[in-house]
Design a protein around this motif. Structure first.
Motif, mmCIF file in Angstrom:
data_model
loop_
_atom_site.group_PDB
_atom_site.id
_atom_site.type_symbol
_atom_site.label_atom_id
_atom_site.label_comp_id
_atom_site.label_asym_id
_atom_site.label_seq_id
_atom_site.Cartn_x
_atom_site.Cartn_y
_atom_site.Cartn_z
ATOM 1 N N ILE A 8 0.866 -1.181 0.000
ATOM 2 C CA ILE A 8 0.000 0.000 0.000
ATOM 3 C C ILE A 8 0.900 1.227 0.000
ATOM 4 C CG2 ILE A 8 -1.777 1.304 1.218
ATOM 5 C CD1 ILE A 8 -2.575 -1.338 2.605
ATOM 6 N N GLU A 9 0.641 2.139 -0.926
ATOM 7 C CA GLU A 9 1.379 3.397 -1.009
ATOM 8 C C GLU A 9 0.467 4.536 -0.588
ATOM 9 O OE1 GLU A 9 3.648 4.490 -4.713
ATOM 10 O OE2 GLU A 9 2.513 2.739 -5.421
ATOM 11 N N VAL A 10 0.952 5.437 0.226
ATOM 12 C CA VAL A 10 0.227 6.675 0.501
ATOM 13 C C VAL A 10 0.722 7.684 -0.531
ATOM 14 C CG1 VAL A 10 -0.240 8.520 2.139
ATOM 15 C CG2 VAL A 10 -0.020 6.161 2.953
ATOM 16 N N LEU A 11 -0.159 8.056 -1.462
ATOM 17 C CA LEU A 11 0.213 8.971 -2.534
ATOM 18 C C LEU A 11 0.087 10.428 -2.114
ATOM 19 C CD1 LEU A 11 -1.544 7.184 -5.543
ATOM 20 C CD2 LEU A 11 0.819 6.926 -4.749
ATOM 21 N N HIS A 12 -0.828 10.667 -1.170
ATOM 22 C CA HIS A 12 -1.066 12.033 -0.722
ATOM 23 C C HIS A 12 -1.749 11.984 0.642
ATOM 24 C CE1 HIS A 12 -2.170 16.265 -0.855
ATOM 25 N NE2 HIS A 12 -3.395 15.923 -0.507
ATOM 26 N N GLY A 13 -1.364 12.882 1.529
ATOM 27 C CA GLY A 13 -2.052 13.028 2.799
ATOM 28 C C GLY A 13 -1.361 12.380 3.973
ATOM 29 N N ASP A 14 -2.023 12.533 5.131
ATOM 30 C CA ASP A 14 -1.458 12.069 6.390
ATOM 31 C C ASP A 14 -2.349 11.045 7.090
ATOM 32 O OD1 ASP A 14 -3.593 13.602 7.190
ATOM 33 O OD2 ASP A 14 -2.401 15.053 8.321
ATOM 34 N N GLY A 15 -3.289 10.474 6.363
ATOM 35 C CA GLY A 15 -4.212 9.504 6.947
ATOM 36 C C GLY A 15 -5.587 10.082 7.214
ATOM 37 N N GLY A 16 -5.704 11.404 7.186
ATOM 38 C CA GLY A 16 -6.993 12.054 7.400
ATOM 39 C C GLY A 16 -7.744 12.251 6.095
ATOM 40 N N VAL A 17 -8.825 13.035 6.171
ATOM 41 C CA VAL A 17 -9.624 13.332 4.983
ATOM 42 C C VAL A 17 -8.722 13.890 3.888
ATOM 43 C CG1 VAL A 17 -11.481 14.792 4.079
ATOM 44 C CG2 VAL A 17 -11.747 13.668 6.292
ATOM 45 N N GLY A 18 -8.903 13.397 2.683
ATOM 46 C CA GLY A 18 -8.088 13.805 1.541
ATOM 47 C C GLY A 18 -6.944 12.857 1.245
ATOM 48 N N THR A 19 -6.663 11.920 2.143
ATOM 49 C CA THR A 19 -5.570 10.969 1.925
ATOM 50 C C THR A 19 -5.904 10.050 0.765
ATOM 51 O OG1 THR A 19 -4.873 11.039 4.233
ATOM 52 C CG2 THR A 19 -4.234 9.079 2.965
ATOM 53 N N VAL A 20 -4.932 9.885 -0.131
ATOM 54 C CA VAL A 20 -5.074 9.006 -1.297
ATOM 55 C C VAL A 20 -4.076 7.864 -1.154
ATOM 56 C CG1 VAL A 20 -4.872 8.847 -3.816
ATOM 57 C CG2 VAL A 20 -5.789 10.937 -2.764
ATOM 58 N N LYS A 21 -4.589 6.637 -1.261
ATOM 59 C CA LYS A 21 -3.752 5.437 -1.134
ATOM 60 C C LYS A 21 -3.906 4.572 -2.381
ATOM 61 C CE LYS A 21 -5.911 4.118 2.332
ATOM 62 N NZ LYS A 21 -6.874 4.047 3.293
ATOM 63 N N LYS A 22 -2.812 3.889 -2.720
ATOM 64 C CA LYS A 22 -2.835 2.953 -3.831
ATOM 65 C C LYS A 22 -2.530 1.560 -3.282
ATOM 66 C CE LYS A 22 -1.144 2.204 -8.521
ATOM 67 N NZ LYS A 22 -0.338 2.782 -9.611
ATOM 68 N N PHE A 23 -3.454 0.644 -3.490
ATOM 69 C CA PHE A 23 -3.311 -0.741 -3.063
ATOM 70 C C PHE A 23 -2.825 -1.561 -4.248
ATOM 71 C CE2 PHE A 23 -6.305 1.183 -0.266
ATOM 72 C CZ PHE A 23 -6.187 0.539 0.949
ATOM 73 N N HIS A 24 -1.707 -2.258 -4.084
ATOM 74 C CA HIS A 24 -1.181 -3.159 -5.115
ATOM 75 C C HIS A 24 -1.570 -4.574 -4.686
ATOM 76 C CE1 HIS A 24 1.325 -0.023 -6.956
ATOM 77 N NE2 HIS A 24 1.456 0.406 -5.710
ATOM 78 N N PHE A 25 -2.277 -5.288 -5.572
ATOM 79 C CA PHE A 25 -2.781 -6.612 -5.232
ATOM 80 C C PHE A 25 -1.856 -7.712 -5.739
ATOM 81 C CE2 PHE A 25 -6.663 -3.959 -5.599
ATOM 82 C CZ PHE A 25 -7.030 -3.994 -4.266
#
Length: 127
Positions: A8-25
């Motif tokens: 899992i990559e955090v592309l943007h944000g700190d875990g709060g509202v607005g955070t964008v994550k990319k899940f690699h399966f």
């Protein structure tokens, strides 16, 4: 869920509202290799959060867009009941079949159950 999620990559944000994550399966997922989502709403008082899937996953495969809202309701036994609302727009404007809807729901809830199990086994992992 190491059998399903490779990373899992955090592309943007700190875990709060607005955070964008990319899940690699992993290869277990036959229809897609990743999904990118954004946390769009958190209501601590109502114990609710909403996530919008931005790309990957079912986007472009069967859905034009989808989001889900998870609500945790306290039970009299001291636990909680999870409510899931999935909102979606299909590519061909036809509703998901019962099987497709079930698969989507089970995938979302499966990830949350795995997270719950991890946190119960590791109560100091999140403060």
């Amino acid at each position: 869920m190491p059998e399903v999620i490779a990373s899992i990559e955090v592309l943007h944000g700190d875990g709060g509202v607005g955070t964008v994550k990319k899940f690699h399966f992993t290869n277990v997922m036959k229809d897609f290799s990743y999904a990118t989502d954004k946390l769009v709403e958190v209501d601590h008082e109502k114990k609710t959060f909403k996530i919008e899937v931005l790309e990957g996953g079912w986007i472009g495969v069967r859905l034009r867009s989808y989001s889900f809202t998870v609500t945790l309701d306290s039970t009299s036994e001291g636990g909680c009941k999870v409510k899931l609302l999935v909102e979606y727009d299909t590519l061909n404007d036809t509703p998901l079949s019962v099987e497709e809807a079930k698969g989507l729901k089970e995938g979302i809830l499966g990830m949350h159950k795995a997270l719950e199990g991890h946190l119960l086994a590791n109560p100091n992992a999140y403060v």
